[in-house]
Design a protein around this motif. Structure first.
Motif, PDB file in Angstrom:
ATOM      1  N   THR A 138      45.482  26.565  44.403  1.00  0.00           N
ATOM      2  CA  THR A 138      46.404  27.571  44.918  1.00  0.00           C
ATOM      3  C   THR A 138      46.182  28.902  44.190  1.00  0.00           C
ATOM      4  O   THR A 138      45.670  28.949  43.073  1.00  0.00           O
ATOM      5  CB  THR A 138      47.862  27.137  44.721  1.00  0.00           C
ATOM      6  OG1 THR A 138      48.157  27.098  43.313  1.00  0.00           O
ATOM      7  CG2 THR A 138      48.095  25.748  45.315  1.00  0.00           C
ATOM      8  N   ASP A 139      46.620  29.995  44.822  1.00  0.00           N
ATOM      9  CA  ASP A 139      46.529  31.316  44.180  1.00  0.00           C
ATOM     10  C   ASP A 139      47.332  31.353  42.891  1.00  0.00           C
ATOM     11  O   ASP A 139      46.884  31.907  41.876  1.00  0.00           O
ATOM     12  CB  ASP A 139      47.025  32.401  45.137  1.00  0.00           C
ATOM     13  CG  ASP A 139      46.063  32.652  46.294  1.00  0.00           C
ATOM     14  OD1 ASP A 139      44.867  32.328  46.152  1.00  0.00           O
ATOM     15  OD2 ASP A 139      46.513  33.171  47.335  1.00  0.00           O
ATOM     16  N   GLU A 140      48.515  30.746  42.936  1.00  0.00           N
ATOM     17  CA  GLU A 140      49.372  30.756  41.752  1.00  0.00           C
ATOM     18  C   GLU A 140      48.719  29.994  40.600  1.00  0.00           C
ATOM     19  O   GLU A 140      48.777  30.440  39.440  1.00  0.00           O
ATOM     20  CB  GLU A 140      50.735  30.136  42.080  1.00  0.00           C
ATOM     21  CG  GLU A 140      51.572  30.921  43.079  1.00  0.00           C
ATOM     22  CD  GLU A 140      51.136  30.671  44.531  1.00  0.00           C
ATOM     23  OE1 GLU A 140      50.222  29.845  44.757  1.00  0.00           O
ATOM     24  OE2 GLU A 140      51.718  31.305  45.425  1.00  0.00           O
ATOM     25  N   GLY A 141      48.127  28.856  40.912  1.00  0.00           N
ATOM     26  CA  GLY A 141      47.476  28.069  39.874  1.00  0.00           C
ATOM     27  C   GLY A 141      46.300  28.800  39.257  1.00  0.00           C
ATOM     28  O   GLY A 141      46.102  28.766  38.029  1.00  0.00           O
ATOM     29  N   GLN A 142      45.518  29.470  40.071  1.00  0.00           N
ATOM     30  CA  GLN A 142      44.369  30.207  39.552  1.00  0.00           C
ATOM     31  C   GLN A 142      44.811  31.391  38.701  1.00  0.00           C
ATOM     32  O   GLN A 142      44.181  31.696  37.671  1.00  0.00           O
ATOM     33  CB  GLN A 142      43.498  30.674  40.719  1.00  0.00           C
ATOM     34  CG  GLN A 142      42.772  29.522  41.399  1.00  0.00           C
ATOM     35  CD  GLN A 142      42.029  29.927  42.650  1.00  0.00           C
ATOM     36  OE1 GLN A 142      41.728  31.109  42.845  1.00  0.00           O
ATOM     37  NE2 GLN A 142      41.729  28.965  43.515  1.00  0.00           N
ATOM     38  N   GLU A 143      45.887  32.053  39.094  1.00  0.00           N
ATOM     39  CA  GLU A 143      46.403  33.161  38.284  1.00  0.00           C
ATOM     40  C   GLU A 143      46.899  32.665  36.929  1.00  0.00           C
ATOM     41  O   GLU A 143      46.677  33.320  35.899  1.00  0.00           O
ATOM     42  CB  GLU A 143      47.526  33.894  39.036  1.00  0.00           C
ATOM     43  CG  GLU A 143      47.035  34.724  40.216  1.00  0.00           C
ATOM     44  CD  GLU A 143      46.115  35.866  39.789  1.00  0.00           C
ATOM     45  OE1 GLU A 143      46.190  36.297  38.625  1.00  0.00           O
ATOM     46  OE2 GLU A 143      45.311  36.315  40.620  1.00  0.00           O
ATOM     47  N   ARG A 144      47.565  31.513  36.925  1.00  0.00           N
ATOM     48  CA  ARG A 144      48.024  30.940  35.651  1.00  0.00           C
ATOM     49  C   ARG A 144      46.841  30.593  34.767  1.00  0.00           C
ATOM     50  O   ARG A 144      46.856  30.845  33.554  1.00  0.00           O
ATOM     51  CB  ARG A 144      48.854  29.681  35.903  1.00  0.00           C
ATOM     52  CG  ARG A 144      50.274  29.927  36.358  1.00  0.00           C
ATOM     53  CD  ARG A 144      51.043  28.625  36.446  1.00  0.00           C
ATOM     54  NE  ARG A 144      51.115  27.941  35.153  1.00  0.00           N
ATOM     55  CZ  ARG A 144      51.551  26.691  35.004  1.00  0.00           C
ATOM     56  NH1 ARG A 144      51.919  25.984  36.066  1.00  0.00           N
ATOM     57  NH2 ARG A 144      51.616  26.156  33.806  1.00  0.00           N
ATOM     58  N   VAL A 190      45.106  25.397  33.708  1.00  0.00           N
ATOM     59  CA  VAL A 190      46.385  25.816  34.286  1.00  0.00           C
ATOM     60  C   VAL A 190      47.539  25.603  33.303  1.00  0.00           C
ATOM     61  O   VAL A 190      48.447  26.433  33.197  1.00  0.00           O
ATOM     62  CB  VAL A 190      46.651  25.049  35.598  1.00  0.00           C
ATOM     63  CG1 VAL A 190      48.066  25.318  36.113  1.00  0.00           C
ATOM     64  CG2 VAL A 190      45.624  25.436  36.652  1.00  0.00           C
ATOM     65  N   GLU A 218      46.857  21.997  41.782  1.00  0.00           N
ATOM     66  CA  GLU A 218      47.481  23.299  41.557  1.00  0.00           C
ATOM     67  C   GLU A 218      46.442  24.406  41.428  1.00  0.00           C
ATOM     68  O   GLU A 218      46.679  25.544  41.832  1.00  0.00           O
ATOM     69  CB  GLU A 218      48.364  23.248  40.306  1.00  0.00           C
ATOM     70  CG  GLU A 218      49.201  24.514  40.113  1.00  0.00           C
ATOM     71  CD  GLU A 218      50.139  24.427  38.930  1.00  0.00           C
ATOM     72  OE1 GLU A 218      50.810  25.438  38.646  1.00  0.00           O
ATOM     73  OE2 GLU A 218      50.202  23.358  38.293  1.00  0.00           O
ATOM     74  N   ARG A 271      37.318  35.910  41.557  1.00  0.00           N
ATOM     75  CA  ARG A 271      38.386  36.717  40.961  1.00  0.00           C
ATOM     76  C   ARG A 271      37.848  37.600  39.837  1.00  0.00           C
ATOM     77  O   ARG A 271      38.619  38.185  39.071  1.00  0.00           O
ATOM     78  CB  ARG A 271      39.511  35.810  40.445  1.00  0.00           C
ATOM     79  CG  ARG A 271      40.300  35.149  41.579  1.00  0.00           C
ATOM     80  CD  ARG A 271      41.338  34.181  41.053  1.00  0.00           C
ATOM     81  NE  ARG A 271      42.131  33.617  42.145  1.00  0.00           N
ATOM     82  CZ  ARG A 271      43.248  34.145  42.632  1.00  0.00           C
ATOM     83  NH1 ARG A 271      43.715  35.278  42.118  1.00  0.00           N
ATOM     84  NH2 ARG A 271      43.906  33.575  43.613  1.00  0.00           N
TER      85      ARG A 271
END
Length: 293
Positions: free
Chosen positions: A48-54, A15, A45, A85
């Motif tokens: 979370t979706d945001e953490g995985q996207e990062r 992340v 983190e 994903r």
């Protein structure tokens, strides 16, 4: 022709973008070391979706085309999140709890088992000299596999695990009878999930065991079980699992956890590895009281 990159601090490094190129020289000689040169940590983190996207953005920015995830159920859940994903990931089981389904053994188990048995041998010397009973707590957050194997290998008088109910009064009576037969010690190996060496439940258990006539003491082995130079069997297992995971990624086979059954390497569905229970060895359960003679 592959470039290998280490991710520092596990999913947190994924992340945060903490990467380190690994060369033949940077990993030379690490086979004898315990732990991990990349270090590990928990990362809320990444859940979370945001953490995985990062994390995915950082992996792609580094040109990393696939990840080998080494660890327990939490790490396998992280690998599964990447796979869902569409990102190539494969798991390698490494947890001394040995609670991942589909593999006979996880990396870390054999070395931890050796550490525990050595401790049991030493505690038995002390217990015999002082005519005491010892409750020895070993790791096993939800699983009694390590406690059972250690108890049999160490010749413990009793093994207590979360998968099986027990009667403390019957156990105290067994200890009393052992003492009356002239046995100078009584060793109980208990998985940490039961909390029999500490806290209110541990206090009540110890008081009940005192009725055996033995003075009872508790020993929590704790994190000493997680370190130490790996055993030869462990080194071979880790090498085989790691090589299979890397080979599989290269040839496009991912989305599984690599395991071992008997002498064969297998691929286990990540959902199964995480969600299904690792079965206890029923033969060991039968042997446990026999080895306590």
């Amino acid at each position: 022709g592959c470039r290998v990159t280490g991710i520092l601090h596990g999913f947190r490094g994924m992340v945060e973008g903490s990467f380190q190129e690994l060369t033949s020289r940077s990993v030379g000689g690490i086979l004898r070391q315990g732990g991990t040169i990349l270090q590990s940590s928990r990362c809320l983190e990444f859940k979370t979706d945001e953490g995985q996207e990062r994390a995915l953005a950082n992996l792609r920015a580094q040109g990393i085309q696939g990840v080998v995830v080494i660890g327990g159920d939490g790490s396998m859940a992280g690998a599964r999140a990447l796979v869902r994903r569409g990102y190539p990931a494969i798991g390698v089981p490494a947890t001394i709890d040995n609670d991942l389904y589909g593999t006979d053994l996880c990396i870390g188990v054999d070395t931890a088992l050796q550490t525990i048995v050595e401790a049991l041998d030493k505690l038995k010397d002390t217990a015999s000299s002082l005519e005491r009973a010892f409750v020895v707590e070993v790791m096993g957050r939800n699983s009694g596999w390590l406690a059972l194997a250690a108890g049999v290998a160490g010749g413990a008088e009793a093994v207590l695990i979360p998968e099986r109910e027990f009667d403390v009064e019957a156990l105290a009576l067994d200890a009393r009878r052992a003492r009356e037969r002239g046995k100078p010690h009584y060793i109980i190996v208990a998985a940490e999930a039961l909390q029999l060496a500490t806290g209110p439940r541990g206090k009540a258990f110890m008081e009940a065991m005192e009725r055996s006539g033995f003075t009872v003491r508790a020993t929590v082995l704790g994190h000493v079980q997680r370190g130490g130079s790996p055993t030869p069997d462990e080194r071979i297992l880790a090498t085989r699992l790691g090589a299979e995971a890397a080979r599989s990624l290269i040839y496009g086979k991912w989305g599984t956890m690599v395991g071992v059954r008997g002498s064969d390497l297998v691929h286990v569905d990540l959902d199964d590895a995480i969600n299904l229970p690792h079965p206890l060895d029923e033969a060991l359960l039968e042997l446990s009281p026999v080895m306590a003679l």
